[in-house]
Design a protein around this motif. Structure first.
Motif, PDB file in Angstrom:
ATOM      1  N   ASN A  24       5.654   5.718  -0.708  1.00  0.00           N
ATOM      2  CA  ASN A  24       4.515   6.407  -0.105  1.00  0.00           C
ATOM      3  C   ASN A  24       4.483   6.237   1.410  1.00  0.00           C
ATOM      4  OD1 ASN A  24       3.468   7.359  -2.602  1.00  0.00           O
ATOM      5  ND2 ASN A  24       2.555   5.363  -2.986  1.00  0.00           N
ATOM      6  N   LEU A  25       4.806   5.063   1.900  1.00  0.00           N
ATOM      7  CA  LEU A  25       4.794   4.833   3.350  1.00  0.00           C
ATOM      8  C   LEU A  25       5.883   5.629   4.057  1.00  0.00           C
ATOM      9  CD1 LEU A  25       4.035   1.014   3.431  1.00  0.00           C
ATOM     10  CD2 LEU A  25       2.482   2.866   4.072  1.00  0.00           C
ATOM     11  N   ARG A  26       7.046   5.730   3.435  1.00  0.00           N
ATOM     12  CA  ARG A  26       8.110   6.546   4.037  1.00  0.00           C
ATOM     13  C   ARG A  26       7.689   8.009   4.129  1.00  0.00           C
ATOM     14  NH1 ARG A  26      11.629   3.287   0.918  1.00  0.00           N
ATOM     15  NH2 ARG A  26      11.666   4.868  -0.740  1.00  0.00           N
ATOM     16  N   LYS A  27       7.096   8.503   3.057  1.00  0.00           N
ATOM     17  CA  LYS A  27       6.678   9.906   3.056  1.00  0.00           C
ATOM     18  C   LYS A  27       5.528  10.137   4.025  1.00  0.00           C
ATOM     19  CE  LYS A  27       4.954  11.684  -0.739  1.00  0.00           C
ATOM     20  NZ  LYS A  27       4.823  12.304  -2.081  1.00  0.00           N
ATOM     21  N   ALA A  28       4.595   9.172   4.125  1.00  0.00           N
ATOM     22  CA  ALA A  28       3.499   9.301   5.088  1.00  0.00           C
ATOM     23  C   ALA A  28       4.036   9.385   6.505  1.00  0.00           C
ATOM     24  CB  ALA A  28       2.545   8.120   4.953  1.00  0.00           C
ATOM     25  N   GLU A  29       5.037   8.587   6.811  1.00  0.00           N
ATOM     26  CA  GLU A  29       5.619   8.650   8.154  1.00  0.00           C
ATOM     27  C   GLU A  29       6.239  10.020   8.423  1.00  0.00           C
ATOM     28  OE1 GLU A  29       8.688   6.322  11.185  1.00  0.00           O
ATOM     29  OE2 GLU A  29       8.416   5.570   9.130  1.00  0.00           O
ATOM     30  N   VAL A  34      -1.420   4.408  -0.378  1.00  0.00           N
ATOM     31  CA  VAL A  34      -0.273   3.499  -0.356  1.00  0.00           C
ATOM     32  C   VAL A  34       0.189   3.137  -1.765  1.00  0.00           C
ATOM     33  CG1 VAL A  34       0.564   1.241   0.405  1.00  0.00           C
ATOM     34  CG2 VAL A  34      -0.959   2.557   1.882  1.00  0.00           C
ATOM     35  N   THR A  35      -0.748   2.913  -2.681  1.00  0.00           N
ATOM     36  CA  THR A  35      -0.392   2.399  -4.006  1.00  0.00           C
ATOM     37  C   THR A  35      -0.823   3.273  -5.176  1.00  0.00           C
ATOM     38  OG1 THR A  35      -2.470   1.164  -4.148  1.00  0.00           O
ATOM     39  CG2 THR A  35      -0.573   0.019  -3.173  1.00  0.00           C
ATOM     40  N   GLY A  36      -1.710   4.229  -4.917  1.00  0.00           N
ATOM     41  CA  GLY A  36      -2.414   4.870  -6.011  1.00  0.00           C
ATOM     42  C   GLY A  36      -3.551   3.970  -6.462  1.00  0.00           C
ATOM     43  N   PRO A  37      -4.466   4.478  -7.295  1.00  0.00           N
ATOM     44  CA  PRO A  37      -5.579   3.646  -7.777  1.00  0.00           C
ATOM     45  C   PRO A  37      -5.050   2.403  -8.499  1.00  0.00           C
ATOM     46  CG  PRO A  37      -5.936   5.952  -8.309  1.00  0.00           C
ATOM     47  CD  PRO A  37      -4.535   5.855  -7.817  1.00  0.00           C
ATOM     48  N   LEU A  38      -5.641   1.253  -8.202  1.00  0.00           N
ATOM     49  CA  LEU A  38      -5.107   0.009  -8.765  1.00  0.00           C
ATOM     50  C   LEU A  38      -5.532  -0.222 -10.202  1.00  0.00           C
ATOM     51  CD1 LEU A  38      -5.183  -2.571  -5.846  1.00  0.00           C
ATOM     52  CD2 LEU A  38      -3.413  -0.960  -6.534  1.00  0.00           C
ATOM     53  N   SER A  39      -6.741   0.190 -10.557  1.00  0.00           N
ATOM     54  CA  SER A  39      -7.210   0.008 -11.941  1.00  0.00           C
ATOM     55  C   SER A  39      -6.932  -1.409 -12.437  1.00  0.00           C
ATOM     56  CB  SER A  39      -6.547   1.033 -12.868  1.00  0.00           C
ATOM     57  OG  SER A  39      -6.832   2.342 -12.453  1.00  0.00           O
TER      58      SER A  39
END
Length: 273
Positions: free
Chosen positions: A20-25, A45-50
């Motif tokens: 996710n961080l690579r794609k956000a960049e 960054v992680t999706g919902p943690l649940s």
């Protein structure tokens, strides 16, 4: 003043921070030089943690990562939201990071969604802070449903409200039997209403549907303003980004027309009975 805002409807890979961080960049790099501000969805960054709290950030490493991206690409960033741990408590947190890397604002989600309440601690205030483009504030997803949150910000002179979100079709629960698109109607209606009734620019960034995920996200990321209503909106739930120019001077015209802020400052608006 004109502000160019990049809104990313981001497809989140569950429990895959590096991906996710690579794609956000990549999105930040694409927006740099065109947009003044870029905003990502809730839980980006992680999706919902649940309850998968092992993925919570207790060292602020994710916000520091976005601070470095802001400096590198010279763009203000609202990095969606991050589940952070502090003193044994977990908060759904978002930030406004200026292009120098300085954190101008931090907000911890006050109005937690039903599934979050068993493991997250709510925030307790609605801060407003100065940015190069006006007084701004942050809200997260389910905060949209509460007009009191917006009124608290408007009383402090807010002009721009940024709202990362993770909003799904199934949030309607049994209401789906009445209308399968209930949540789309809700988000679209309230996004316009909040802009009009508070005289603000409202920026809503929802997550995109994922081919591998189980959550059915509605998308519909959008920017709304007084007079015009929706100035840009995705009518789909696909991953995408738009960059929209917004003129902040229309907020002064809204106040001249409606005198909402004057009324909030001088009148008792609550019922007397």
């Amino acid at each position: 003043m004109q502000i160019n805002i990049a809104v990313v409807q981001f497809s989140i890979s569950q429990f895959a921070p590096a991906t996710n961080l690579r794609k956000a960049e990549a999105f930040i790099q694409q927006a740099a030089g065109q947009a003044n501000v870029i905003i990502f969805p809730e839980d980006v960054v992680t999706g919902p943690l649940s309850r998968a709290i092992a993925y919570a950030d207790s060292e602020q490493r994710y916000v520091r990562h976005f601070q470095e991206l802001a400096r590198t690409y010279q763009i203000d960033i609202v990095p969606g939201s991050i589940i952070e741990e502090e003193a044994g408590k977990f908060y759904n947190t978002t930030y406004y990071i200026e292009k120098t890397g300085e954190i101008l604002g931090r907000y911890r989600k006050v109005n937690l969604w039903l599934s979050e309440r068993s493991y997250l601690t709510p925030g307790h205030d609605f801060p407003v802070f100065e940015t190069p483009y006006g007084k701004a504030a942050l809200l997260i997803c389910w905060d949209l449903i509460f007009p009191e949150a917006f009124r608290a910000l408007t009383r402090q002179g807010v002009e721009l409200v940024y709202c990362p979100s993770y909003w799904c079709f199934e949030d309607a629960g049994v209401g789906l039997k009445h209308d399968a698109n209930a949540e789309i109607h809700l988000v679209d209606a309230l996004s316009v209403a909040r802009a009009f009734e508070n005289g603000i620019i409202f920026v809503y960034a929802n997550a995109a549907a994922s081919a591998t995920g189980t959550d059915q996200l509605i998308g519909h990321s959008q920017i709304t303003v007084p007079f015009k209503g929706i100035v840009q909106r995705f009518a789909h739930s696909n991953e995408d980004m738009f960059i929209q120019s917004v003129e902040t001077s229309l907020l002064a015209d809204a106040e001249r027309a409606y005198e909402i802020r004057q009324d909030l400052a001088t009148r008792l608006l609550e019922p007397l009975c």
